[in-house]
Design a protein around this motif. Structure first.
Motif, PDB file in Angstrom:
ATOM      1  N   ASP A 130      45.746 133.990 -70.648  1.00 12.58           N
ATOM      2  CA  ASP A 130      45.179 134.337 -69.434  1.00 12.58           C
ATOM      3  C   ASP A 130      45.497 133.649 -68.317  1.00 12.58           C
ATOM      4  N   LEU A 131      45.562 132.377 -68.404  1.00 11.80           N
ATOM      5  CA  LEU A 131      45.615 131.353 -67.212  1.00 11.80           C
ATOM      6  C   LEU A 131      47.069 131.376 -66.961  1.00 11.80           C
ATOM      7  N   ASP A 132      47.859 131.597 -67.782  1.00 17.00           N
ATOM      8  CA  ASP A 132      49.442 131.772 -67.651  1.00 17.00           C
ATOM      9  C   ASP A 132      49.666 132.934 -66.450  1.00 17.00           C
ATOM     10  N   TYR A 133      49.116 134.009 -66.936  1.00 15.28           N
ATOM     11  CA  TYR A 133      49.087 135.241 -66.229  1.00 15.28           C
ATOM     12  C   TYR A 133      48.451 135.018 -64.823  1.00 15.28           C
ATOM     13  N   PHE A 134      47.204 134.373 -64.847  1.00 14.60           N
ATOM     14  CA  PHE A 134      46.439 134.333 -63.638  1.00 14.60           C
ATOM     15  C   PHE A 134      46.982 133.362 -62.508  1.00 14.60           C
ATOM     16  N   SER A 135      47.695 132.233 -63.126  1.00 13.46           N
ATOM     17  CA  SER A 135      47.982 131.037 -62.373  1.00 13.46           C
ATOM     18  C   SER A 135      48.882 131.559 -61.273  1.00 13.46           C
ATOM     19  N   ARG A 136      49.677 132.590 -61.625  1.00  7.78           N
ATOM     20  CA  ARG A 136      50.991 133.036 -60.712  1.00  7.78           C
ATOM     21  C   ARG A 136      50.070 133.771 -59.280  1.00  7.78           C
ATOM     22  N   THR A 137      48.813 134.194 -59.408  1.00  2.00           N
ATOM     23  CA  THR A 137      48.279 134.970 -58.314  1.00  2.00           C
ATOM     24  C   THR A 137      47.294 133.967 -57.332  1.00  2.00           C
ATOM     25  N   TYR A 138      47.321 132.650 -57.891  1.00  2.00           N
ATOM     26  CA  TYR A 138      46.306 131.757 -57.261  1.00  2.00           C
ATOM     27  C   TYR A 138      46.853 130.779 -56.682  1.00  2.00           C
ATOM     28  N   ASP A 139      46.504 129.979 -55.570  1.00  2.00           N
ATOM     29  CA  ASP A 139      47.181 128.879 -55.242  1.00  2.00           C
ATOM     30  C   ASP A 139      46.836 127.563 -56.046  1.00  2.00           C
ATOM     31  N   LEU A 140      45.633 127.817 -56.796  1.00  2.00           N
ATOM     32  CA  LEU A 140      45.116 126.609 -57.331  1.00  2.00           C
ATOM     33  C   LEU A 140      44.271 127.161 -58.719  1.00  2.00           C
ATOM     34  N   VAL A 141      44.413 126.726 -59.947  1.00  2.00           N
ATOM     35  CA  VAL A 141      43.718 127.005 -61.083  1.00  2.00           C
ATOM     36  C   VAL A 141      42.968 125.772 -61.570  1.00  2.00           C
ATOM     37  N   MET A 142      41.724 125.766 -61.542  1.00  2.00           N
ATOM     38  CA  MET A 142      40.908 124.477 -62.154  1.00  2.00           C
ATOM     39  C   MET A 142      40.371 124.861 -63.375  1.00  2.00           C
ATOM     40  N   VAL A 143      40.342 124.201 -64.370  1.00  2.00           N
ATOM     41  CA  VAL A 143      39.624 124.167 -65.721  1.00  2.00           C
ATOM     42  C   VAL A 143      38.510 123.598 -65.781  1.00  2.00           C
ATOM     43  N   SER A 144      37.285 124.026 -65.645  1.00  2.00           N
ATOM     44  CA  SER A 144      35.995 123.172 -65.844  1.00  2.00           C
ATOM     45  C   SER A 144      35.258 123.991 -67.000  1.00  2.00           C
ATOM     46  N   ALA A 145      35.936 123.960 -68.189  1.00  2.00           N
ATOM     47  CA  ALA A 145      35.269 124.582 -69.338  1.00  2.00           C
ATOM     48  C   ALA A 145      34.700 123.716 -70.222  1.00  2.00           C
ATOM     49  N   GLY A 146      34.214 122.346 -69.990  1.00  2.36           N
ATOM     50  CA  GLY A 146      33.546 121.500 -70.779  1.00  2.36           C
ATOM     51  C   GLY A 146      34.274 121.095 -71.864  1.00  2.36           C
ATOM     52  N   LYS A 147      33.773 120.992 -73.289  1.00  5.42           N
ATOM     53  CA  LYS A 147      34.463 120.480 -74.217  1.00  5.42           C
ATOM     54  C   LYS A 147      34.899 121.661 -75.084  1.00  5.42           C
TER      55      LYS A 147
END
Ligand SMILES: Cc1cc2nc3c(=O)[nH]c(=O)nc-3n(C[C@H](O)[C@H](O)[C@H](O)COP(=O)(O)OP(=O)(O)OC[C@H]3O[C@@H](n4cnc5c(N)ncnc54)[C@H](O)[C@@H]3O)c2cc1C
Length: 415
Positions: A130-147
Motif C-alpha cells: 500500500d505504501l508503495d502505491y501511496f508514496s507516489r502521490t504524497y510529498d512525504l510518507v511517515m510510518v508511526s505504526a509502533g512496534k
C-alpha cells in the motif's frame, strides 16, 4: 499545499497529524482501528508522561484531558530486601507534574478531533505494498505504526541496539480501589519498586475510560518468578497473579491493593519486546522512501517510562524539521538529518533505559541509597525522567557520582 501521509495513529502519529493540520498541510492519517475500536479495546501502555512531553501537547493545544487527569507530583523509589522488607524508600519531587491519560481515551479523542477539523482519516491496516502505491502521490510518507509489522521496512541498527531479545516480561492491570500511598498521601506520585534479580513493579495513577484509576505494572526478568503471565487469558486470573506477586515481593504495595478490582475487561495487557534502534529510512520496492517515527525507529523497554515521552518529543522535533524545510523536497538527506536531530535527545533515553535493564553497579546502588537521606538527590533523580540527558552528569561514571554526592553532602553540611 504539501501532502503528507502518516501511517499509525498513536502518540506520535496523531500529535504530528494534528500539528501539521493546524499549520496548513494536507494530512492523510491511516489507522488500523477506528476511534471506537480503540476506546473499547485493550489497554496499550501505562503512558506516564513528564513535563517536557506534556508541554509539546500544550503547545499544540491538544492537552484536552489535563484538568481531569491526576497530577503526578512525585516519583518514588523503593528497593525490596531479600526478606521482602523495604530496604530503600524515598520520593523525589518533580519540578513540573507528570500525567497519564489512558491511550484509549487520548488516541480516540485526538482521532475524532483530526477528522472534525477536516483531516482525511483512512481506516486501513497498511501493508508495504500500500505504501508503495501511496508514496507516489504524497510529498512525504511517515510510518508511526509502533512496534507492528511495518518495522520490517527499517533495518535494525546493531551498533545502537545492545540487546537482541526482550529484557523484561510486561504485565499491566488497570484497577479501581487502590488505597493511598502511606507516605506523602497529600500528593500523587509514581512508585517504582525494584526487586533485585526479579524485576520491578510500577504503580501510578491514570485517567481511564471510567475516570481516575491506578495501574499496577510488573516488569519481570525473563525466566524469573514474575515472568508468569504468558498464557494467562482471563483478566481476573491476571489480576490475582499480579496481587499474589505483590504480596510475595512487595507487601507494602500489596497492603493497599487488597480491595482493588479491574477497571474493565480490557484493563489488562501482557507481552514483551526487544529494545531496538532502527535505521530511520525505509525503502519501498519501487524505490520510494519513507521516514520512521518514534517507536518504529527507537523502541526502548518501558522500565523507565519513556516511550510516550519520546513519541511526543519525536513528533515535536519532526514537526519543526518539516515546517522549517519550506517547499524543498523531503529527500533522503533531509530524512536522515531529521532523524539525527531527534536522536540528539533520544540517545540519552536509550542509554539510560538500557542501563536500567542491567544489574546496577555499586555506584548506582550508592546513589539510589543516598537519595533516601539527601532530598536534593531524590529530586534530581526524579527529574531525570523528564530529561534523561542529565544522567550523563551523575549516573554512569562512578567518579561523577561520587563528586555529585560529595557536592550535595557538602552543601547540606554547610547549610
Ligand atoms: C506495558 C507498557 C507500558 C508503558 N508505559 C509507558 C510509560 O509509563 N510512559 C511512557 O512514556 N511510555 C510507556 N510505554 C511506551 C509507549 O506506550 C510507547 O512507546 C508509545 O505509545 C509509542 O508511540 P508511537 O506513536 O510510536 O506508537 P504507538 O503508540 O504504538 O501507535 C502506533 C499505532 O499504529 C497503529 N498501527 C500499527 N500497525 C499499523 C498499520 N500497519 N497500519 C495502520 N496503523 C497501524 C497501531 O494500532 C497504533 O495505534 C509503555 C509501553 C508498554 C508496552
Amino acid at each position: 499545499m504539501r501532502k503528507i501521509l502518516i501511517v499509525g495513529a498513536g502518540q506520535s502519529g496523531l500529535q504530528l497529524a494534528l500539528g501539521l493540520q493546524t499549520r496548513g498541510y494536507e494530512v492523510t492519517l491511516m489507522s488500523n482501528r477506528t476511534a471506537d475500536e480503540i476506546r473499547s479495546g485493550r489497554v496499550m501502555s501505562t503512558q506516564c508522561m513528564f513535563h517536557t512531553a506534556l508541554q509539546h501537547e500544550r503547545d499544540l493545544q491538544i492537552n484536552f484531558w489535563e484538568s481531569q487527569a491526576p497530577k503526578i507530583e512525585g516519583l518514588g523509589v523503593s528497593v525490596a530486601a531479600p526478606d521482602s522488607s523495604r530496604a530503600i524508600d524515598w520520593v523525589g519531587k518533580l519540578d513540573g507534574y507528570a500525567q497519564s491519560v489512558d491511550q484509549r481515551v487520548k488516541m480516540a479523542g485526538w482521532m475524532e478531533t483530526f477528522a472534525q477539523r477536516g483531516g482525511q482519516l483512512v481506516i486501513h491496516g497498511a501493508a508495504v505494498s500500500d505504501l508503495d502505491y501511496f508514496s507516489r502521490t504524497y510529498d512525504l510518507v511517515m510510518v508511526s505504526a509502533g512496534k507492528g509489522e511495518l518495522v520490517s521496512m527499517f533495518g535494525r541498527d546493531a551498533s545502537r541496539s545492545p540487546y537482541d531479545a526482550p529484557q523484561r516480561a510486561l504485565a499491566v492491570a488497570y484497577v479501581h480501589g487502590l488505597g493511598p500511598r502511606p507516605e506523602h498521601p497529600e500528593f500523587d506520585a509514581v512508585r517504582c519498586n525494584l526487586v533485585p534479580g526479579v524485576g520491578e513493579l510500577f504503580v501510578m495513577p491514570t485517567l481511564t475510560t471510567s475516570g481516575r484509576a491506578d495501574i499496577l505494572f510488573w516488569e519481570g526478568i525473563p525466566g524469573g518468578p514474575v515472568d508468569a503471565f504468558k498464557g494467562v487469558k482471563d483478566p481476573a486470573e491476571h489480576l490475582s497473579l499480579t496481587l499474589e506477586l505483590m504480596e510475595k515481593f512487595l507487601p507494602w504495595e500489596y497492603a493497599r491493593a487488597t480491595k482493588v478490582e479491574l477497571t474493565d475487561a480490557n484493563g489488562t495487557l501482557a507481552g514483551r519486546y526487544a529494545p531496538t534502534v532502527r535505521n530511520p529510512i525505509g525503502r519501498l520496492p519501487s524505490g520510494g522512501l519513507v521516514l520512521g517515527v518514534a517507536d518504529v525507529v527507537v523502541a526502548n523497554d518501558p522500565v523507565t517510562g519513556q516511550g510516550s515521552n519520546s513519541a511526543s518529543k519525536c513528533a515535536a522535533s519532526y514537526l519543526s524539521s518539516i515546517t522549517s524545510h519550506g517547499d524543498q523536497p523531503f529527500d533522503e538527506a533531509w530524512m536522515q538529518s531529521t532523524f539525527d536531530r531527534y536522536w540528539d535527545t533520544a540517545q540519552h533515553v536509550t542509554k539510560w533505559t538500557n542501563a536500567m535493564l542491567g544489574v546496577p553497579p555499586e555506584h548506582v546502588l550508592n546513589l539510589i541509597g543516598a537519595a533516601g537521606d539527601l532530598q536534593p538527590v531524590a529530586d534530581r533523580f526524579a527529574n531525570g525522567f523528564n530529561d534523561p540527558s542529565d544522567f550523563e552528569n551523575f549516573f554512569y561514571d562512578p567518579e561523577k557520582t561520587t563528586a555529585y554526592l560529595s557536592s550535595v553532602t557538602g552543601a547540606s553540611a554547610g547549610a
